[in-house]
Scaffold this motif. Structure first.
Motif, PDB file in Angstrom:
ATOM      1  N   LEU A 235      19.322 -14.322 -78.949  1.00  0.00           N
ATOM      2  CA  LEU A 235      20.748 -14.119 -78.713  1.00  0.00           C
ATOM      3  C   LEU A 235      20.867 -13.513 -77.327  1.00  0.00           C
ATOM      4  N   GLY A 236      21.701 -14.105 -76.473  1.00  0.00           N
ATOM      5  CA  GLY A 236      21.785 -13.613 -75.109  1.00  0.00           C
ATOM      6  C   GLY A 236      23.176 -13.712 -74.530  1.00  0.00           C
ATOM      7  N   GLY A 237      23.328 -13.168 -73.321  1.00  0.00           N
ATOM      8  CA  GLY A 237      24.601 -13.239 -72.620  1.00  0.00           C
ATOM      9  C   GLY A 237      24.478 -12.669 -71.222  1.00  0.00           C
ATOM     10  N   ASP A 238      25.371 -13.095 -70.343  1.00  0.00           N
ATOM     11  CA  ASP A 238      25.430 -12.613 -68.962  1.00  0.00           C
ATOM     12  C   ASP A 238      26.746 -11.878 -68.772  1.00  0.00           C
ATOM     13  N   ALA A 239      26.722 -10.592 -69.007  1.00  0.00           N
ATOM     14  CA  ALA A 239      27.947  -9.795 -69.007  1.00  0.00           C
ATOM     15  C   ALA A 239      28.192  -9.172 -67.642  1.00  0.00           C
TER      16      ALA A 239
ATOM     17  N   GLU B 228      24.909 -18.432 -87.515  1.00  0.00           N
ATOM     18  CA  GLU B 228      26.326 -18.092 -87.341  1.00  0.00           C
ATOM     19  C   GLU B 228      26.443 -16.725 -86.688  1.00  0.00           C
ATOM     20  N   PHE B 229      27.455 -16.545 -85.866  1.00  0.00           N
ATOM     21  CA  PHE B 229      27.831 -15.210 -85.414  1.00  0.00           C
ATOM     22  C   PHE B 229      29.239 -15.248 -84.830  1.00  0.00           C
ATOM     23  N   ASP B 230      29.852 -14.067 -84.749  1.00  0.00           N
ATOM     24  CA  ASP B 230      31.173 -13.910 -84.150  1.00  0.00           C
ATOM     25  C   ASP B 230      31.004 -13.369 -82.740  1.00  0.00           C
ATOM     26  N   PHE B 231      31.885 -13.768 -81.824  1.00  0.00           N
ATOM     27  CA  PHE B 231      31.790 -13.256 -80.457  1.00  0.00           C
ATOM     28  C   PHE B 231      33.171 -13.105 -79.843  1.00  0.00           C
ATOM     29  N   TYR B 232      33.211 -12.301 -78.777  1.00  0.00           N
ATOM     30  CA  TYR B 232      34.471 -11.940 -78.123  1.00  0.00           C
ATOM     31  C   TYR B 232      34.210 -11.800 -76.634  1.00  0.00           C
ATOM     32  N   LEU B 233      35.089 -12.401 -75.808  1.00  0.00           N
ATOM     33  CA  LEU B 233      35.033 -12.259 -74.355  1.00  0.00           C
ATOM     34  C   LEU B 233      36.326 -11.640 -73.851  1.00  0.00           C
TER      35      LEU B 233
ATOM     36  N   ASN C  58      29.768 -17.563 -68.556  1.00  0.00           N
ATOM     37  CA  ASN C  58      29.524 -18.070 -69.896  1.00  0.00           C
ATOM     38  C   ASN C  58      29.605 -16.920 -70.881  1.00  0.00           C
ATOM     39  N   GLY C  59      29.848 -17.262 -72.121  1.00  0.00           N
ATOM     40  CA  GLY C  59      29.849 -16.271 -73.178  1.00  0.00           C
ATOM     41  C   GLY C  59      28.467 -16.119 -73.779  1.00  0.00           C
ATOM     42  N   PRO C  60      28.350 -15.474 -74.934  1.00  0.00           N
ATOM     43  CA  PRO C  60      27.057 -15.334 -75.607  1.00  0.00           C
ATOM     44  C   PRO C  60      26.456 -16.695 -75.948  1.00  0.00           C
ATOM     45  N   TYR C  61      25.149 -16.729 -76.091  1.00  0.00           N
ATOM     46  CA  TYR C  61      24.481 -17.990 -76.383  1.00  0.00           C
ATOM     47  C   TYR C  61      23.339 -17.782 -77.369  1.00  0.00           C
TER      48      TYR C  61
ATOM     49  N   SER D 273      31.386 -21.042 -73.448  1.00  0.00           N
ATOM     50  CA  SER D 273      32.204 -20.681 -72.288  1.00  0.00           C
ATOM     51  C   SER D 273      33.661 -20.905 -72.662  1.00  0.00           C
ATOM     52  N   ARG D 274      34.573 -20.529 -71.779  1.00  0.00           N
ATOM     53  CA  ARG D 274      36.000 -20.630 -72.066  1.00  0.00           C
ATOM     54  C   ARG D 274      36.509 -22.068 -72.071  1.00  0.00           C
ATOM     55  N   SER D 275      35.741 -23.011 -71.541  1.00  0.00           N
ATOM     56  CA  SER D 275      36.220 -24.393 -71.432  1.00  0.00           C
ATOM     57  C   SER D 275      35.328 -25.411 -72.136  1.00  0.00           C
ATOM     58  N   HIS D 276      34.055 -25.052 -72.388  1.00  0.00           N
ATOM     59  CA  HIS D 276      33.150 -26.051 -72.954  1.00  0.00           C
ATOM     60  C   HIS D 276      31.965 -25.376 -73.636  1.00  0.00           C
TER      61      HIS D 276
END
Length: 348
Positions: free
Chosen positions: A204-208, A106-111, A119-122, A139-142
């Motif tokens: 835990l990753g992301g493309d910011a 589990e984790f919380d995330f924010y974009l 995409n958001g965090p993964y 992601s914001r849609s899927h």
């Protein structure tokens, strides 16, 4: 400051009675239950503002800790950012991995609202060569699920997709021997029956994008799942519930707690003679009197919610124990996490 469970930057379950009832209704079918053997938990509260997170190894990109409203979160700064939790493996273990055949994440995330196609965090998993082969990508849609190189996309419910950006969300993953369930907020997004999970470790990753916040908080990895056994008759003396969580420094119950609370309600419905004392427990941080008072308020809040959901008040009592009954020595952060809990103790 004492807390029984994880923190979340959310106003859920705070406010008017009508707003609370709406949240309870929205989560009425939520069935996620975290594993009860907590292996790794980090709310970043022990980290220094502006510095990298202490309990993680950054394997790509950049991550720093930022502070907001007296709470810390990890800010992913670059594309191709990856970090792995520092989890110690028992040197005597026959299998040198912490990835088991049953676990929850589990984790919380924010974009930030200025994101469009990013995409958001993964969450992903490494094979022996450190390559990311399987994972869950937001992601914001899927939701995108990479299953050993095969990609599947599952659209988010419109209610979630239309309110995705500039808002905190809670991602939860339950895995058991190939079966994986993925949840976001109150929705079960996907069920995959043939998921392959490499066991070298989780990422835990992301493309910011530069200057656009991509935030994470309240990470928890636990072994096990479905901690509450339902049957014709309940015979255990108590249930230790790690899935009931509260807003920071308050007794307001977080909405993702409803998986555990719904299971407790079902157990009480199926066993009409069953009675529980709801006990609140903390770790040893903070003042004793404060811990005792907060644990009592939180135990009472859980009792009151179950009564609102239809359980007879005479079947439930509540008591706060503060830090007086630890399950583990209050030394490491992970041990302290195991001491912060709600217990349902069977009464005669």
């Amino acid at each position: 400051m004492k807390k029984i469970a994880l923190l979340l930057f959310s106003a859920a379950f705070i406010g008017s009675s009508n707003a609370q009832n709406d949240n309870y209704k929205a989560y009425s079918n939520y069935d996620f239950q975290p594993g009860k053997n907590i292996i790794f938990e980090d709310d970043f509260s022990s980290d220094i503002d502006g510095e990298p997170p202490q309990k993680w190894k950054i394997t790509g990109g950049q991550v720093i800790i930022n502070k907001k409203e007296d709470r810390n979160y990890a800010n992913i700064l670059n594309f191709y950012t990856t970090l792995t939790p520092n989890i110690k493996i028992d040197p005597k273990a026959k299998v040198k991995t912490y990835i088991t055949d049953t676990f929850t994440i589990e984790f919380d995330f924010y974009l930030d609202e200025r994101y469009d196609s990013n995409n958001g965090p993964y969450i992903a998993f490494q094979n022996g060569g450190k390559e990311l082969k399987s994972g869950v990508y937001t992601s914001r849609s899927h939701i995108s699920i990479n299953n050993n190189g095969e990609n599947r996309e599952i659209a988010l419910p419109s209610e979630l997709a239309e309110n995705f950006l500039n808002k905190w969300h809670h991602l939860a993953i339950a895995y058991q021997k190939g079966l994986m369930k993925v949840y976001m907020d109150q929705f079960r997004i996907a069920v995959i029956s043939d998921m392959t999970i490499p066991t070298a470790g989780l990422v835990l990753g992301g493309d910011a994008s530069e200057g656009l916040p991509m935030l994470c908080s309240n990470f928890r990895y636990a072994q096990g799942g479905n901690m509450i056994s339902l049957g014709k008759k309940f015979t255990d003396t108590k249930i230790i519930a790690y899935g009931i969580q509260f807003d920071y420094n308050k007794a307001s119950i977080k909405p993702e707690s409803m998986g555990t609370i719904n299971a407790i309600k079902k157990l009480l419905d199926e066993n009409p003679d069953l009675k529980f004392e709801v006990g609140g427990h903390t770790d040893s941080d903070g003042e004793d009197a404060y811990n005792l008072d907060l644990s009592q308020k939180r135990a009472t809040a859980v009792r009151d919610l179950l009564i609102k959901l239809g359980i007879n008040a005479g079947r439930l009592s509540s008591k706060g124990y503060g830090e007086t009954k630890p399950l583990n020595p209050n030394i490491t952060a992970d041990d302290k996490a195991k001491n912060r809990r709600v217990e349902f103790v069977k009464q005669n």
